[in-house]
Design a protein around this motif. Sequence first.
Motif, mmCIF file in Angstrom:
data_model
loop_
_atom_site.group_PDB
_atom_site.id
_atom_site.type_symbol
_atom_site.label_atom_id
_atom_site.label_comp_id
_atom_site.label_asym_id
_atom_site.label_seq_id
_atom_site.Cartn_x
_atom_site.Cartn_y
_atom_site.Cartn_z
ATOM 1 N N TRP A 182 0.856 -1.173 0.000
ATOM 2 C CA TRP A 182 0.000 0.000 0.000
ATOM 3 C C TRP A 182 0.894 1.226 0.000
ATOM 4 N N GLY A 237 -6.410 1.701 -4.440
ATOM 5 C CA GLY A 237 -6.861 0.930 -3.300
ATOM 6 C C GLY A 237 -7.936 1.683 -2.525
ATOM 7 N N MET A 242 -7.288 -0.063 3.835
ATOM 8 C CA MET A 242 -5.925 0.075 4.350
ATOM 9 C C MET A 242 -5.946 0.300 5.858
ATOM 10 N N LEU A 265 -2.392 0.310 -4.485
ATOM 11 C CA LEU A 265 -2.212 -1.050 -3.984
ATOM 12 C C LEU A 265 -1.682 -1.908 -5.115
#
Length: 391
Positions: A182, A237, A242, A265
């Motif tokens: 991430w 993402g 996250m 991501l």
Amino acid sequence: MILNGKHITVLGGGIGGLATALACAQRGAKVRVLEQAEAITEVGAGIQVSPNGLRVIEALGLAESFKAISVQGRAVSLRDHRLGREVLRLDLGLLPADQDYRFVHRADLIDLLASRTRQAGIKVRLLQRGLSVTPGAPASVELANGDRVKDDLIVGADGLHSVVRPALNSAAKPFFTRQVAWRAIVPNVTGHPNEAWVHMGPGRHLVSYPLRGGSMVNIVGAEERIAWAEEGWSHRGDPDQMRWVFAGFGGPIRGLLDQVNEVSLWGLYRHPVARNWYGQGLALMGDAAHPTLPFLAQGANMALEDAWVLATCLDKESEQDQALAMYQARRRDRVARAIAAANGNAWKYHLRNPLVRGVAHLGLGVMGRLAPAKMLHQFDWLYAHDVTASG
């Protein structure tokens, strides 16, 4: 100067490609860069430039300009994930005075390299996607727009999905490491100091460090997971996901995670180092030759080193094939060692058993207090290496 007047095409306008173009042009080569994007730009991300990479930036004549856009790192701090308690501190002030360690926004470094490229009269052609290359004297590259470009040397600085690498090597399928990464940049709302913090947790870790005068913080998180994620840096993402993945992380990192509005991501794949880095009229560098996992912060630094060594070898040896053989010989073992070190870092950061993790962290802390210089100098093979010293 052997490179004087030699015509070189560099495929790829990233850090490695632009540095290669500049290093070759410094020695008199006629260079052009072919970039498939519509602009020389980069995704929003930070990178760490260690002393070995900084040596190349300095040799390219960019030292002062680079200092103006980067943050000097004062320490690397390994921390327990739950409360952010420091486990081990590597004081970068113990490095020799010339071994500066800096943090920079990747886009800012690209802008700096691109500006110097234009000043050097290097032609940069955008929207030039390579489809295939053909070795030869001259070598050639077929472009998606129907053009075919020929030159004395074509350098593949075109990354993971290089069109040059397959012309020199048999196909080698990368494998998913069962880890994803991430990446986000957030405002520095916590007063994050000029340090790289590694927050170590069970099956995952987060790295954070400041950018742009300390106004922003770069966050990179690695998470072990069985589910496959597509390789590449441009996949969007979910910020809430996250935060859920790293929900057990506390201390200052919690406030930074709360600031994440956009995050990328991507799946982490392990690629073999290319067996052949060159052929008739062709050469590989950077990720096209040796992709690395982001656990030692050496991807950009290795590309910078490649750029300088390639230009140096081409300017030392009149026979191009011999020059390229020299380049591979000087680089392959070193990048293989860096990649192996990066591969080994992940499990050290991801210890799941609380007892094992506690003992390991205690041992790191004791070593850091009793022998701080020894802990730091274990990286001398990496940071103290200067590819510009021999020309």
